[in-house]
Structure formats: structure tokens, C-alpha cells
Design a protein around this motif. Sequence first.
Motif, short mmCIF file in Angstrom:
data_model
loop_
_atom_site.label_atom_id
_atom_site.label_comp_id
_atom_site.label_asym_id
_atom_site.label_seq_id
_atom_site.Cartn_x
_atom_site.Cartn_y
_atom_site.Cartn_z
N GLU A 191 8.02 28.04 43.77
CA GLU A 191 8.74 29.26 43.41
C GLU A 191 9.75 29.36 44.37
OE1 GLU A 191 4.63 31.34 41.35
OE2 GLU A 191 5.00 31.76 43.74
N ALA A 192 9.63 29.16 45.58
CA ALA A 192 10.59 29.35 46.75
C ALA A 192 11.95 28.62 46.31
CB ALA A 192 10.42 28.69 47.88
N ALA A 193 12.05 27.46 45.53
CA ALA A 193 13.30 26.91 44.85
C ALA A 193 13.79 27.61 43.84
CB ALA A 193 12.95 25.51 44.44
N TYR A 194 12.64 28.08 42.79
CA TYR A 194 13.14 28.82 41.66
C TYR A 194 13.68 30.22 42.08
CZ TYR A 194 11.68 25.42 38.27
OH TYR A 194 11.33 24.12 37.60
N ALA A 195 13.24 30.90 42.98
CA ALA A 195 13.26 32.05 43.41
C ALA A 195 14.90 32.24 44.12
CB ALA A 195 12.54 32.76 44.63
N LEU A 196 15.38 31.07 44.56
CA LEU A 196 16.65 31.11 45.26
C LEU A 196 17.80 30.73 44.13
CD1 LEU A 196 16.32 29.03 48.49
CD2 LEU A 196 17.17 31.22 48.18
N GLY A 197 17.39 30.67 42.97
CA GLY A 197 18.28 30.25 41.83
C GLY A 197 18.37 28.98 41.73
#
Lengths: 277, 319
Positions: B207-213
Amino acid sequence: MENDTIITDTIDDSEDIHDSGKHDTADTKTALRTINLSVKFFDKLAIKNINIRVKKNNVAAIIGPSGCGKSTFLRSINLMHDLTPGAKVYGDIYVHNEHITDNNVVDLRKKVGMVFQKPNPFPTMSIYDNVAAGLKLNGIRNKSLFDETVEKNLTYTGLWDEVKDRLKSPAISLSGGQQQRLCIARTIAVKPEIILMDEPTSALDPVSTSKIEELIINFKKHYTIIIVTHNMQQAGRISDYTAFFYLGKLVEYSRTRRLFTNPREKLTEEYVTGKFG
Amino acid sequence: MQESDIKISEEISTKEIRSKRKPGDIFFENLTLLFALLLIGLVLFIAIEIYGDSAESIEHFGFSFIFSSDWNPVTEKFGALAFIYGTIVSSILALLISLPVSIGVAVFLSEIVHKSVRTPVSFLVEILAAIPSIIYGFWGIYVLAPFMASTVQPALSSLFGFLPLFQGPIFGTGMLTASLILAIMITPIISSITRDVLKAIPVSQREAAYALGATRWEAIKMALLNARSGILGGAVLGLGRAIGETMAVTMVIGNKAQIKASLFEPAYSMASVIANEFAEASGSLHISSLIEIGLLLFGVTFIVNTFARILIYSVTRKT
């Protein structure tokens, strides 16, 4: 689906955020707006017809008992539910007057940052690389820009003096509170317009909590913040508007002061005075 | 001062706890210790026994045993270099072929495919690991080797024939075919470990990766970076399996004690020569030399594993 639009009012009418139920494209003061937003997990409706409007450079808090749909609502704004099997989102979301669709999800997430409940720095990366991670994802390879961004954002989150001598050490060597501030630095490094925070202090000690609350208040100058919290005092301390969710519905959305002192709904009053929850 | 106070009080409290332990706890603790020692003892015992049995050959040839590639039972001249070379080259080549495939399979299973397909495919991949090596050998001789001779090797030699690696006569069997068989055999090991490591990465990391775009591919790259020590660990296990593999390799490697640059040439591996010659070895020097090859195989496995551990350590420590 029945359409129960929540009438929202404010203490001063000049800053009316009354929801007309229609989208006004000329509106420049609104950062986020949802129209009849519902989320289903398989066949279970988690949130139902949420209509909310968050003004630019404001902090909006979302409170409510566990399982009321706070996080579900928050995670629908940056389309995080795309990653959850069985999740379906209905309704419309506008970020700065732009209609959100699945097509531009990567761009959306660059504009709408997210800070999570548990600090989640990238464990194999250094402190420096964590802050620069978002820039690298944007295809930037400029070392001096990295240096500048890292210093600026770590200073902004109050971490610079604590970590400037060990930028190359692993992010997980930091304490929980420092990790969370690092995650915030990582989020703001990509210059988002809105920051979503999902109980960002619930895993932290009181000192770290107050540091992060201070950050949030300072952030208002540059960002719009939507924060989910289970801590009503926190909502009272940092937010301009508060939304009270109950059983997947938005019960009340008012100015924070009003919601806590003179709520319109009986249910809100019972919750904020601790009669249930 | 305060710190030392805390340390002292900690020591006292652990001592107190220790003295209050129940007899059952003490018994169980010593029992597990016994099992652990048994394992170490077994390894030492095997090492000593092999060393003892190869004494004649060690005395006779000394270090030249390792550096000579002469292997002639008739003249009783024995040197193990060709076998060491065959084992190491075929195993490393197998790892190089298998690693990208394994990571691809693991990424597909853990990140991309839908649940309903994941379970049967995972099951099939794991079944591959359970096929007896003699079956791989048969398949290698009757299916893979003819296919190599008719299609793959001619294609390689016409495309990359300028490299010494792909020159020479085309038999079908040989170093390349042995490496391919080994690669197929170790792929299920490496891919299932990689898949487990990828699946163990917490959702919050993704999620951390996806949330950064991050795009899906970028998020997967980050997950792989995250899982690299586990992936390397799987590679080491696979390499260990490849080094020790006997039957399938014996059937397709060509069994000729020589060191040639071309991968098409037949070669020989340490495990294969022991399996082929032990039963018919005549003189005591021949037997002793074969046992010394066993000792060297033991050593090679040990060195490769140590080297791989150091590699893993240095890669993971950097962060």
C-alpha cells in the motif's frame, strides 16, 4: 439505493458548505467532494451514499466507532480499494473539480497522498531513499534535487536534526514516531494536494503524537488534510470540520466546534459525550 | 551508570527465573540440545569417515589430485579437476537459467494471477519438485537431448557460433543439456520459496508503494527488492540441490572427463563419476580416489554455501 443527502451547515453562513447534491464545476474552494459514494465488499455494503465536501487548506476529521466505515471512506478517495479483492466503489469523487476514474489512478495517488495507521517505511531502503522514493517513481534522476527534497521535507517534519548524520542508515532503525514522520516526509515529498491520514498516531506515544498533530496544523497552509481518528480529543484539537460516521452512514458533518458542543443530531451527541461507542 | 544498573538487575532476574525452572523444562531443553548435537556430530562423523577412506589417494596424489584433469583407471592416474569443473559449471549455469524463470513464476503466482488459478498452478509447480530425478533423466535422454540436437543447439550455433561457448560437435547430450535439466529441477524450489517470501511482505508495504503513485510493475519491483534476501536464500538452496544432483545429470551430461569451453561438449560431474564407477572400481587406489571426490564434493558444497551466505549477508546488510 435511497439517497439520504446530509445537510451540512456551518456557524458562519459566509463559509457555507451546504451540499446541493450537484457538482459545481466553477467551484475553486473545494478540494474534495464525494457524491453518493458507496463501497461494497462482496455483497456487504460498507459505506452508503456519502456526500461530503472538504474545503481547500482545511483539516477534516472523521470520527466514529470501529467498523463504521471511516477507513473505508478514506481509502476510497485515492482508490486504494482497487487493491482489495471483492471491493466495489459506487458514486462520484471529485478532487479539485476533477472527476476521479480508474484511468488515472497513478496520477491521482501522486496528488492524493496517504499516511497509514502503522508506520510503513520501505524496510530495505535508507532514510534518504525513503524520502526520495516518490521522486524516483516519478522518473526523476537528479541527485541534487534528491538532496534538496530530502533535506527540505525532513526539516519540515522535524526529523532533519535527528537524522542528518545517518541518512544512509536503514529507515527501520528509527523509532516508531520517527518512522511515522519519515512516512509523512515521504508523502509530502511528491507534493500532493490532499493528504489522507488513517489514524496516523494510534500506534504512537503521546510525545510523537503531539509532534504529528503540530505538523498537521502547520500543513494546512499547503495541503488539505482528511484524517481518520478514533481519538475525539485529537479531532477537536486539529480539525476545522468533523464528520461523524455510524454504521456506514454519514450522520453529521459540521464545523468541529459545533459538532462537539452543539451537535445537530442526537446520535452525534450521544457519541461525543461517550454514551456509546 | 543507570544502564549498568539495569543490566545488573536484568541478570539477577534471569538467574532467578533460571533457578526456578521446573524439571520438565530442564529435561526438554537438554533433549533438544541433544538432537542438535546429534546433527553436528553426524556431519563431523561423515567428514572424518570420508577423509579416512580417501587417505590412500590423498597420500598418493597430494594436491595434484585437485589440479589434474587426468582420470585413467587403467594407468591408475587420477585427477578430479574435470569433475569439479563439470559440477560447478553445470550448477551455476542451471542457477543462471533457473533464477529469472523462478522469479517470473513466483511473481505471476503471488502478484498477478487470480486466486482460482493460483492454487492449481502452485500445486503443479510443487509437483515438479517431487518427480524422482531418474524420471528427469529418462525425459532428458529421450525427449530433451534429441530436441537439443535437432533444434536448440543448431540454432544457438548459427546465432552465437562466433562464441567458443557454442561451437563444436552437436550430440544433444552434454554440459548445456545437463544444465537445462538441473534448471528445470531447481525451478520449483526457488520459485516456491520466492513466492512465499513475496507473499510474506505485509500489505502495508504494498500500500505504501501504491499510495505514492507506483504502477503495478513498480510496486512489484519494490516487493522484489524487499524480498531479495529471501530470494537469494532460495537460490542457495537450489544451487545446493544442483551441485549434489546425481542421476539426471549422469544420464545427460555425456560422462567424459574433460574441460572444454564449448557447452555442447560432453562433461562429467563429481556425483556422476562416483555413481558410475564405484560399483566396478577395481584397485584400492581407484576406490580411494572416488571417495576423495566425495570429500571434495562435500567441500565444494560447503564452500559454495558459505560464499552464498556471505553474499546474502553483504546484500542485506547494506541497507
